[in-house]
Design a protein around this motif. Structure first.
Motif, PDB file in Angstrom:
ATOM      1  N   THR A  70      -4.147  12.239   2.349  1.00  0.00           N
ATOM      2  CA  THR A  70      -4.912  13.495   1.975  1.00  0.00           C
ATOM      3  C   THR A  70      -4.814  14.183   0.860  1.00  0.00           C
ATOM      4  O   THR A  70      -5.499  14.534  -0.027  1.00  0.00           O
ATOM      5  CB  THR A  70      -4.536  14.492   3.257  1.00  0.00           C
ATOM      6  N   ARG A  71      -3.406  14.121   0.289  1.00  0.00           N
ATOM      7  CA  ARG A  71      -2.955  14.309  -1.057  1.00  0.00           C
ATOM      8  C   ARG A  71      -3.596  13.609  -2.015  1.00  0.00           C
ATOM      9  O   ARG A  71      -4.167  14.058  -3.145  1.00  0.00           O
ATOM     10  CB  ARG A  71      -1.538  14.498  -1.281  1.00  0.00           C
ATOM     11  N   TRP A  72      -3.739  12.270  -1.965  1.00  0.00           N
ATOM     12  CA  TRP A  72      -4.269  11.330  -2.668  1.00  0.00           C
ATOM     13  C   TRP A  72      -5.689  11.733  -2.808  1.00  0.00           C
ATOM     14  O   TRP A  72      -6.434  11.745  -3.978  1.00  0.00           O
ATOM     15  CB  TRP A  72      -4.349   9.954  -2.291  1.00  0.00           C
ATOM     16  N   CYS A  73      -6.418  12.011  -1.693  1.00  0.00           N
ATOM     17  CA  CYS A  73      -8.019  12.258  -1.720  1.00  0.00           C
ATOM     18  C   CYS A  73      -7.984  13.742  -2.502  1.00  0.00           C
ATOM     19  O   CYS A  73      -9.024  13.804  -3.464  1.00  0.00           O
ATOM     20  CB  CYS A  73      -8.506  12.442  -0.227  1.00  0.00           C
ATOM     21  N   PHE A  92       0.853  -1.233  -0.139  1.00  0.00           N
ATOM     22  CA  PHE A  92       0.219   0.070   0.051  1.00  0.00           C
ATOM     23  C   PHE A  92       0.879   1.219  -0.009  1.00  0.00           C
ATOM     24  O   PHE A  92       0.644   2.211  -0.810  1.00  0.00           O
ATOM     25  CB  PHE A  92      -0.766  -0.030   1.132  1.00  0.00           C
ATOM     26  N   GLN A  93       1.902   1.062   0.681  1.00  0.00           N
ATOM     27  CA  GLN A  93       2.852   2.288   0.840  1.00  0.00           C
ATOM     28  C   GLN A  93       3.626   2.512  -0.560  1.00  0.00           C
ATOM     29  O   GLN A  93       3.694   3.767  -0.873  1.00  0.00           O
ATOM     30  CB  GLN A  93       3.953   2.000   1.955  1.00  0.00           C
ATOM     31  N   GLU A 135       3.219   6.097  -2.406  1.00  0.00           N
ATOM     32  CA  GLU A 135       4.461   6.778  -2.322  1.00  0.00           C
ATOM     33  C   GLU A 135       4.514   7.672  -3.733  1.00  0.00           C
ATOM     34  O   GLU A 135       5.090   8.717  -3.532  1.00  0.00           O
ATOM     35  CB  GLU A 135       5.348   5.569  -3.063  1.00  0.00           C
ATOM     36  N   PRO A 136       3.553   7.773  -4.640  1.00  0.00           N
ATOM     37  CA  PRO A 136       3.404   8.940  -5.615  1.00  0.00           C
ATOM     38  C   PRO A 136       3.089  10.155  -4.727  1.00  0.00           C
ATOM     39  O   PRO A 136       3.202  11.305  -5.575  1.00  0.00           O
ATOM     40  CB  PRO A 136       2.327   8.538  -6.599  1.00  0.00           C
ATOM     41  N   TYR A 137       2.596  10.125  -3.734  1.00  0.00           N
ATOM     42  CA  TYR A 137       1.984  11.337  -3.025  1.00  0.00           C
ATOM     43  C   TYR A 137       3.049  11.690  -1.872  1.00  0.00           C
ATOM     44  O   TYR A 137       2.542  12.416  -0.946  1.00  0.00           O
ATOM     45  CB  TYR A 137       0.630  11.045  -2.484  1.00  0.00           C
ATOM     46  N   PHE A 138       3.988  11.065  -1.725  1.00  0.00           N
ATOM     47  CA  PHE A 138       5.114  11.292  -0.594  1.00  0.00           C
ATOM     48  C   PHE A 138       5.927  12.493  -0.902  1.00  0.00           C
ATOM     49  O   PHE A 138       6.014  12.657  -2.365  1.00  0.00           O
ATOM     50  CB  PHE A 138       5.927  10.148  -0.642  1.00  0.00           C
TER      51      PHE A 138
END
Length: 309
Positions: free
Chosen positions: A253-256, A177-178, A183-186
């Motif tokens: 949060t950034r994924w949302c 999942f990480q 990872e694309p939103y890290f």
């Protein structure tokens, strides 16, 4: 050292601040005990506390009973609104004062103003990875008394406790999942956390060293898997709680924000993880509807001392 430009938590509104306060567990009592004991043993006083990056105020409320005066500072108006609503008092019964501010200028304006050389402890729980550490250390040197302390800590990476059912398989699902979904939103701050602050800028490693903090008085304590760094480590959490807890991360949060059409329903990445964990636990003979996971945070606490006069 340049700030990783965190723009997620710092823009939280009141609703997001309340959700964060309800879903994010507090640090274990052993973390607070270590900080206050180390501060005392190294000559620290207990008059004034400033909790920086205070969020909804849980750290300020936990440490304030040890100090005569306590302040909480955070850049997010939603976090400060929640912290004020939840309140808290110091050892003298004085209300904790909360106000907006950042790592560069905390305590210099607005609702929280502290005199230079007046603060005994600056605490920073899971927030320093968003700071410009060059500017933070310079400001901390200004506000601290001689012999004052800076206590900085991070949860590091959350791990599935070995005592949890099907721990290895559940850990593999969470690791995937990480790497696949989050990872694309890290950003760089998230990576500093996962490395347990080993790459965090310290007073002697920032581009312009801040000499007020002697390297020989620095200490670091790492929590192991068998220890409790957060209160969540004391219990097995059900699937609802697991979802809520993981929903407070900034990458999610950034994924949302990037996928508003998938936030509700089964296409949500957290919901997919939940279903996979449920499947793994049911295959391990856990009764459907009674799936739980016990987590463990491999946290670390860093303490720097301002040189005595």
């Amino acid at each position: 050292m340049a700030a990783p430009q965190e723009k997620t938590f710092s823009t939280y509104n009141a609703e997001q601040g309340k959700h964060y306060a309800q879903a994010r567990p507090d640090y274990h009592a052993s973390v607070y005990e270590y900080i206050t004991t180390k501060h005392k043993e190294t000559g620290g006083q207990f008059d004034t506390l400033v909790d920086l990056g205070c969020g909804p105020g849980n750290v300020a409320r936990s440490l304030a009973p040890h100090f005569a005066h306590a302040f909480g500072v955070d850049p997010a108006p939603g976090m400060i609104a929640t912290a004020k609503e939840l309140g808290g008092t110091s050892s003298t019964g004085e209300a904790i004062q909360y106000g907006q501010g950042g790592a560069d200028d905390f305590g210099s304006k607005g609702d929280v103003v502290v005199a230079d050389g007046s603060v005994d402890l600056v605490s920073v729980g899971n927030a320093a990875h968003w700071f410009d550490m060059q500017k933070f250390w310079a400001r901390a040197a200004q506000v601290l008394k001689p012999g004052g302390s800076v206590a900085i800590w991070t949860t590091g990476d959350l791990r599935v406790h070995p005592d949890s059912p099907a721990a290895e398989a559940v850990q593999e699902a969470m690791d995937l999942f990480q790497t696949r979904d989050l990872e694309p939103y890290f950003n760089e701050g998230n990576r500093i956390v996962r490395n347990k602050y080993l790459d965090l800028g310290l007073p002697w490693t920032v581009p312009e060293p801040v000499s007020e903090f002697p390297k020989n008085e620095f200490s670091r304590r790492d929590w192991t898997m068998s220890e409790k760094f957060m209160t969540v480590g004391e219990m097995a959490v059900n699937m609802d709680m697991m979802e809520k807890l993981m929903s407070t991360s900034s990458p999610y949060t950034r994924w949302c924000e990037a996928n508003p059409d998938k936030v509700q329903g089964e296409d949500n990445i957290l919901r997919k993880l939940r279903r996979e964990v449920e499947r793994i636990l049911q295959e391990a003979s856990v009764e459907k509807g009674k799936e739980t996971v016990r987590g463990s945070a491999l946290g670390a606490v860093l303490i720097a001392k301002k040189a005595k006069a």
